[in-house]
Design a protein around this motif. Sequence first.
Motif, PDB file in Angstrom:
ATOM      1  N   ILE A 341       0.842  -1.204   0.000  1.00  0.00           N
ATOM      2  CA  ILE A 341       0.000   0.000   0.000  1.00  0.00           C
ATOM      3  C   ILE A 341       0.872   1.247   0.000  1.00  0.00           C
ATOM      4  O   ILE A 341       0.610   2.214  -0.720  1.00  0.00           O
ATOM      5  N   TRP A 342       1.929   1.221   0.808  1.00  0.00           N
ATOM      6  CA  TRP A 342       2.867   2.354   0.870  1.00  0.00           C
ATOM      7  C   TRP A 342       3.558   2.552  -0.476  1.00  0.00           C
ATOM      8  O   TRP A 342       3.744   3.678  -0.942  1.00  0.00           O
ATOM      9  N   SER A 343       3.920   1.435  -1.100  1.00  0.00           N
ATOM     10  CA  SER A 343       4.565   1.482  -2.418  1.00  0.00           C
ATOM     11  C   SER A 343       3.614   2.068  -3.457  1.00  0.00           C
ATOM     12  O   SER A 343       4.015   2.889  -4.295  1.00  0.00           O
ATOM     13  N   MET A 344       2.340   1.660  -3.410  1.00  0.00           N
ATOM     14  CA  MET A 344       1.358   2.168  -4.372  1.00  0.00           C
ATOM     15  C   MET A 344       1.134   3.663  -4.171  1.00  0.00           C
ATOM     16  O   MET A 344       0.991   4.417  -5.139  1.00  0.00           O
ATOM     17  N   GLN A 345       1.128   4.116  -2.909  1.00  0.00           N
ATOM     18  CA  GLN A 345       0.966   5.542  -2.673  1.00  0.00           C
ATOM     19  C   GLN A 345       2.147   6.328  -3.250  1.00  0.00           C
ATOM     20  O   GLN A 345       1.960   7.393  -3.840  1.00  0.00           O
ATOM     21  N   SER A 346       3.345   5.807  -3.098  1.00  0.00           N
ATOM     22  CA  SER A 346       4.530   6.481  -3.648  1.00  0.00           C
ATOM     23  C   SER A 346       4.389   6.642  -5.151  1.00  0.00           C
ATOM     24  O   SER A 346       4.720   7.698  -5.717  1.00  0.00           O
ATOM     25  N   PHE A 347       3.869   5.602  -5.804  1.00  0.00           N
ATOM     26  CA  PHE A 347       3.655   5.671  -7.254  1.00  0.00           C
ATOM     27  C   PHE A 347       2.601   6.715  -7.599  1.00  0.00           C
ATOM     28  O   PHE A 347       2.782   7.529  -8.506  1.00  0.00           O
ATOM     29  N   LEU A 348       1.484   6.720  -6.850  1.00  0.00           N
ATOM     30  CA  LEU A 348       0.403   7.673  -7.123  1.00  0.00           C
ATOM     31  C   LEU A 348       0.867   9.116  -6.918  1.00  0.00           C
ATOM     32  O   LEU A 348       0.514  10.007  -7.699  1.00  0.00           O
ATOM     33  N   LEU A 349       1.666   9.342  -5.897  1.00  0.00           N
ATOM     34  CA  LEU A 349       2.158  10.696  -5.641  1.00  0.00           C
ATOM     35  C   LEU A 349       3.119  11.150  -6.737  1.00  0.00           C
ATOM     36  O   LEU A 349       3.110  12.317  -7.137  1.00  0.00           O
ATOM     37  N   SER A 350       3.928  10.222  -7.233  1.00  0.00           N
ATOM     38  CA  SER A 350       4.836  10.581  -8.325  1.00  0.00           C
ATOM     39  C   SER A 350       4.049  10.880  -9.598  1.00  0.00           C
ATOM     40  O   SER A 350       4.421  11.766 -10.376  1.00  0.00           O
ATOM     41  N   GLU A 351       2.939  10.169  -9.796  1.00  0.00           N
ATOM     42  CA  GLU A 351       2.080  10.419 -10.955  1.00  0.00           C
ATOM     43  C   GLU A 351       1.380  11.765 -10.824  1.00  0.00           C
ATOM     44  O   GLU A 351       1.235  12.505 -11.806  1.00  0.00           O
ATOM     45  N   ALA A 352       0.953  12.087  -9.615  1.00  0.00           N
ATOM     46  CA  ALA A 352       0.317  13.387  -9.383  1.00  0.00           C
ATOM     47  C   ALA A 352       1.307  14.515  -9.651  1.00  0.00           C
ATOM     48  O   ALA A 352       0.967  15.539 -10.249  1.00  0.00           O
ATOM     49  N   ASP A 353       2.542  14.307  -9.224  1.00  0.00           N
ATOM     50  CA  ASP A 353       3.582  15.309  -9.454  1.00  0.00           C
ATOM     51  C   ASP A 353       3.873  15.441 -10.945  1.00  0.00           C
ATOM     52  O   ASP A 353       4.051  16.558 -11.455  1.00  0.00           O
TER      53      ASP A 353
END
Length: 417
Positions: A341-353
């Motif tokens: 879940i933490w890994s997926m959030q890191s990906f989502l935040l990088s996509e948002a950026d």
Amino acid sequence: MKTIVENIRENEKTPFLRGILIRSLLDAGLSFEDAYDVASKVRSELEQVKTITTEELQEQVSRLLNDLGEKDVLEQYCFPSVAPPRILVTDVGGSQRAFSRGRKSRYLQSSGMKTEKAEYITELIHAQLIAEGIGSISTSELGYLTYLCVRQEVGEAAARRYLVWSEYKDSDRPLVLLIGGTVAAGKSTVATEIAHLLDIVRIQSTDMLREVMRMMIPKRLLPVLHTSSFDAWKTLPIRDKKDRDSDQLVAEGYRSQAELLAVPCEAVLQRAVEEKVPIIMEGVHVHPDLLELAPDDADVIKVYVMLAVLKSKKIKSRLRGRDLDVPLRKAKKHLQNLKSIWSMQSFLLSEADRCDVPIITSGDREKVVLQVIQQVNTELAKHFTASARDVFGPVVDQLGPAALDRQWNENISLLQA
């Protein structure tokens, strides 16, 4: 089992509805959060009760309000007849309804004003109207009077935001608000509260769309659809999984599932825009790219925000809270997959950026809601070219330029001239 509420005096029987009780508590002056909690406790207490009288129900609600220390709300709930004189507000179509302080306060909050300030301005306007003996007022008069009050009591920036929001509410432009984020980021909670404040009746969860697709497509045909987004990678036909980076696998699994959900998401957004109905779509599958799938119409107001929890301990704490409050959310499974879940959030935040969309740190709920609403108002301001005269009509001419220089309450008597 439905509990029947019996009004012995009126000889009527109606089913107990939590939503009706919430509305009564809101009208009595209780906050939405407390009204929801009180109504939910009452519903829980009535689960095994077949029939209850209106008096017994009132006693039950009164006890809970007393426990909260809400004496003013309790008095207003039990004795609505002692309410101050009613002010009727007439809209452009000639329909009338009573001035509601709760509704007015929410409208001000919708323009990006903090709760305390919105309640203060509402009480100020209501008290002054009562003091002036105003029994009826048009929506345009009330709107312009509020604009003048906010301008003097809060400031030019707040007054402009109120003007922008008022112009939008009088238009038929649809709002598409997309709220993304990982598990336990608070998407559903924030979406529900924003919908209440902005008076939006259509909320779509991507989890529900996934459930519909699962019913239509069996697991043997599309296994990636029948798993959680954070471990969807396990169903992908990748031979060298052991040699691949775990973060990359989580991202690929998420992308595969999100791409499938993009089809029904696009259909839902398209329908909302065609009907000119504002909509909030929330869920882990609300990828920043989904904003591009929303109909590219000049009238559509498109807003995307990503909610983030920046500490893994906080996610863990929220998941444990879920396990206590909503067991069906399978919090234990999520806790066991916290790393993914933490890994997926890191990906989502990088996509948002990458997509240059705002990221809002999920913490204090009221603060998060305010930040999302401010983001909505920022987007609305980009489309705003109107003046106060365009928004509020002839009342601006009636009061003239001097209205901006007078004390705002001095304009009330001039409205009745």
